[in-house]
Write a protein that holds these residues in place. Structure first.
Motif, short mmCIF file in Angstrom:
data_model
loop_
_atom_site.label_atom_id
_atom_site.label_comp_id
_atom_site.label_asym_id
_atom_site.label_seq_id
_atom_site.Cartn_x
_atom_site.Cartn_y
_atom_site.Cartn_z
N PHE A 58 65.85 62.37 -0.33
CA PHE A 58 66.97 62.53 0.59
C PHE A 58 66.78 63.69 1.56
N SER A 59 65.55 64.11 1.75
CA SER A 59 65.30 65.22 2.67
C SER A 59 65.35 64.77 4.13
N GLY A 60 65.23 63.48 4.36
CA GLY A 60 65.15 62.95 5.72
C GLY A 60 63.74 62.83 6.22
N ASN A 61 62.77 63.28 5.43
CA ASN A 61 61.37 63.29 5.88
C ASN A 61 60.48 62.37 5.06
N ASN A 62 61.05 61.67 4.08
CA ASN A 62 60.20 60.89 3.17
C ASN A 62 60.71 59.47 2.96
N TYR A 63 61.34 58.91 3.96
CA TYR A 63 61.78 57.53 3.83
C TYR A 63 60.59 56.58 3.78
N ASN A 64 60.84 55.36 3.34
CA ASN A 64 59.80 54.35 3.18
C ASN A 64 58.73 54.83 2.21
N ASN A 65 59.18 55.48 1.14
CA ASN A 65 58.28 56.06 0.15
C ASN A 65 57.99 55.07 -0.98
N SER A 66 57.23 55.52 -1.96
CA SER A 66 56.80 54.62 -3.04
C SER A 66 57.94 54.17 -3.94
N GLU A 67 59.02 54.94 -4.01
CA GLU A 67 60.15 54.56 -4.83
C GLU A 67 61.07 53.57 -4.13
N SER A 68 61.02 53.55 -2.84
CA SER A 68 61.89 52.68 -2.06
C SER A 68 61.44 51.22 -2.15
N ILE A 69 62.40 50.33 -2.29
CA ILE A 69 62.12 48.89 -2.29
C ILE A 69 62.62 48.25 -1.01
N GLU B 83 65.13 49.47 2.61
CA GLU B 83 65.95 50.46 3.29
C GLU B 83 66.50 49.87 4.58
N ILE B 84 67.70 50.34 4.96
CA ILE B 84 68.18 50.11 6.31
C ILE B 84 67.51 51.14 7.20
N GLN B 85 66.83 50.68 8.23
CA GLN B 85 66.02 51.55 9.08
C GLN B 85 66.81 52.03 10.30
N PHE B 86 66.74 53.31 10.56
CA PHE B 86 67.34 53.88 11.77
C PHE B 86 66.29 54.77 12.45
N LEU B 87 66.15 54.59 13.74
CA LEU B 87 65.14 55.32 14.50
C LEU B 87 65.71 56.57 15.16
N GLY B 88 67.03 56.73 15.16
CA GLY B 88 67.65 57.83 15.89
C GLY B 88 67.92 57.42 17.33
N LYS C 69 73.73 63.41 0.66
CA LYS C 69 72.49 62.66 0.49
C LYS C 69 71.87 62.26 1.83
N TRP C 70 72.69 62.22 2.87
CA TRP C 70 72.13 62.17 4.22
C TRP C 70 72.18 63.60 4.76
N LYS C 71 71.10 64.07 5.32
CA LYS C 71 71.00 65.49 5.65
C LYS C 71 71.08 65.78 7.15
N ASN C 72 70.99 64.76 7.99
CA ASN C 72 70.84 65.00 9.43
C ASN C 72 71.89 64.22 10.21
N ALA C 73 72.79 64.95 10.87
CA ALA C 73 73.82 64.28 11.66
C ALA C 73 73.30 63.85 13.02
N SER C 74 72.60 64.75 13.71
CA SER C 74 71.96 64.44 14.99
C SER C 74 72.93 63.86 16.01
N ALA D 143 73.61 60.18 15.97
CA ALA D 143 72.42 59.36 16.22
C ALA D 143 71.31 59.74 15.25
N SER D 144 71.65 59.78 13.97
CA SER D 144 70.71 60.23 12.94
C SER D 144 69.60 59.20 12.72
N ALA D 145 68.44 59.71 12.32
CA ALA D 145 67.33 58.85 11.91
C ALA D 145 67.28 58.72 10.39
N ASP D 146 68.33 59.13 9.70
CA ASP D 146 68.38 58.99 8.24
C ASP D 146 68.55 57.52 7.87
#
Length: 502
Positions: free
Chosen positions: A270-281, A283-288, A361-366, A369-372
């Motif tokens: 949930f750091s915002g920097n490790n999405y699409n990781n090995s644990e993920s099956i 995800e809803i994808q957001f580009l920002g 659990k989401w860390k970035n408001a942006s 327009a978050s990329a979380d």
């Protein structure tokens, strides 16, 4: 996606999206909607080539990114409606979920119904037209496209049946205004679950383990692992669970050649920097930016969001106490952030500058327009479901091993002898573990329903409204276990019957 650049797909989508919006959700359209100008010939010509049917499939996925329910409301339905979070904010309709007093006229329920049926309608378009496409498509591509569409239709019907019970089953694209076609009665709960299972079995046959080496693609699109994960969840959640099937499908995920594995550090999920990781099956994808996620702005504190208004989805006293009782600082710190605020919070401080917890659990408001990304399916959830099923099947020692693996990542001691002394004790331990592992991931209400604990748990929550000094009486009854069918839908479709008690 299937060798087409995203920008090209989005260009192809423009005509498709306009078209699908016109015919979208038959359950939510006006009775007088005239479908005649949209001819069958037009529909067929819109999906004559591989790129066109792929664009239509992309439109089905787009429902995850455009639906208020999938972006944000699913947390309200699952976590705010349960003992995990309060409504926060100032929206009376979200207060209804918080107090478990949802009415048939709640616009969030109406919007969710329409959003989900719109996505089902788009999946039906793909399923009907993909077999007919002859140009610029391989058989493997066709199978993958259909497998994804079956998965997506199943996912959306699973969303509906969990919340409403039996619902109308629209399994074909509707191109007629005939009320006998558009105004279907509710199918039974068992019939809806049977259709979900049938769709997922079709998906498993057609889907690959992965689409190559691009992790962002493998986690953005349904795979065999996603279909097996959803099958495990469906077999566990249905009125008469099949725990042997839960184990079989969970094992298919755990042992998949896709190589799913737990991240060693829970916080990295949930750091915002490790999405699409090995644990993920999945995800809803957001580009920002223009393709950003607005939900984090609704949750995060002023120090991160940059604004000063009262935020929504506030962690509950009960949830914070549960983390603290377990000494679970790693998952607590990844899930909750405390901050002093200027507003008054009726559960955490009835004077300005009180310390209030925020959903974190989401860390970035942006700036809206978050990329979380948002996890729809991840491995730890499926592992704990397997433990739950093994325990029911009398394999409590094996279930214990799985739970301890999850706990070890959080740097917690293994379960105690008391917690593993019986199936009943182990069942309680697994439910607690799921709560701490999956808070704010839209799982809690489903868990309470599956464990037949929603009424007991909610009526024993010891919440005190500080503005009055009075205890909160949630008074949850059998009626509240399902949501009401939206009144607007019943008004449009006289064949729909309301859930009991509403």
């Amino acid at each position: 996606m299937l060798d087409f650049k995203k920008n090209d797909i989005m260009k192809n989508l423009k005509k498709y999206i306009v078209y699908s919006m016109l015919i979208g959700s038959l359950a939510s359209c006006d009775d007088e909607l005239d479908l005649k100008p949209i001819s069958e010939e037009t529909a067929a010509s819109a999906y004559a080539t591989g790129p066109q049917i792929q664009a239509a499939l992309t439109g089905v996925y787009e429902s995850f990114q455009s639906s208020d329910y999938y972006i944000w409301d699913r947390v309200i339905y699952q976590d705010v409606r349960s003992d995990n979070y309060y409504a926060g904010g100032d929206n009376p309709e979200i207060f209804q979920f918080d107090r478990v007093e949802v009415t048939p006229t709640n616009s969030r329920v109406y919007g969710m119904w329409g959003n989900v049926y719109n996505a089902i309608s788009k999946a039906n378009v793909v399923l009907e037209n993909a077999p007919l496409v002859e140009e610029r498509i391989t058989e493997e591509e066709r199978e993958h496209i259909m497998g994804q569409a079956y998965f997506l239709r199943a996912y959306h019907y699973f969303t509906l049946v969990k919340n409403f019970g039996g619902v109308p089953l629209y399994l074909e694209f509707i191109n007629s205004p005939d009320p006998s076609v558009t105004r279907l009665p509710r199918a039974s709960q068992d019939e809806v679950y049977a259709q979900i299972l049938a769709d997922l079995e079709e998906a498993v046959i057609r889907l690959p383990d992965d689409y190559g080496d691009d992790a962002s693609e493998n986690k953005a699109r349904a795979t065999k692992g996603a279909a097996n994960a959803l099958l495990a969840k469906v077999y566990a959640q249905m009125p008469t669970p099949d725990y042997a099937e839960v184990v079989a499908h969970a094992d298919a995920v755990i042992n998949s050649s896709a190589g799913y594995s737990l991240l060693s550090n829970y916080a990295e999920l949930f750091s915002g920097n490790n999405y699409n990781n090995s644990e993920s099956i999945l995800e809803i994808q957001f580009l920002g930016g223009d393709e950003g996620n607005w939900a984090p702005q609704m949750h995060l504190p002023p120090s991160i969001s940059g604004d000063s208004w009262r935020k929504f989805v506030t962690p509950s006293v009960d949830l914070v106490d549960a983390f603290d009782a377990e000494g679970d600082q790693i998952r607590k710190n990844a899930t909750i952030l405390f901050e002093n605020v200027t507003w008054i919070d009726e559960y955490w401080g009835n004077s300005p500058n009180s310390s209030v917890p925020f959903a974190y659990k989401w860390k970035n408001a942006s700036a809206w327009a978050s990329a979380d990304n948002e996890y729809l399916l991840r491995l730890a959830d499926i592992m704990l479901l397997k433990a739950e099923a093994l325990n029911v099947l009398g394999q409590t020692a094996q279930a214990e091993q799985i739970v301890n693996t999850i706990r070890d990542r959080a740097e917690l001691d293994p379960l105690t002898q008391e917690q593993t002394s019986s199936q009943s004790a182990m069942r309680d331990a697994i439910l607690k573990e799921r709560r701490l592992e999956l808070a704010q991931e839209a799982k809690r209400w489903d868990d309470l329903i599956r464990y037949d604990r929603a009424i007991e748990v909610m009526n024993n929550v010891d919440d005190v409204d500080l503005s009055t000094g009075q205890s909160v009486n949630y008074n949850v009854t059998e009626k509240d276990l399902l949501l009401p069918i939206p009144q607007d839908e019943i008004d449009r479709n006289p064949n729909l019957e309301q859930n009991p008690g509403y």
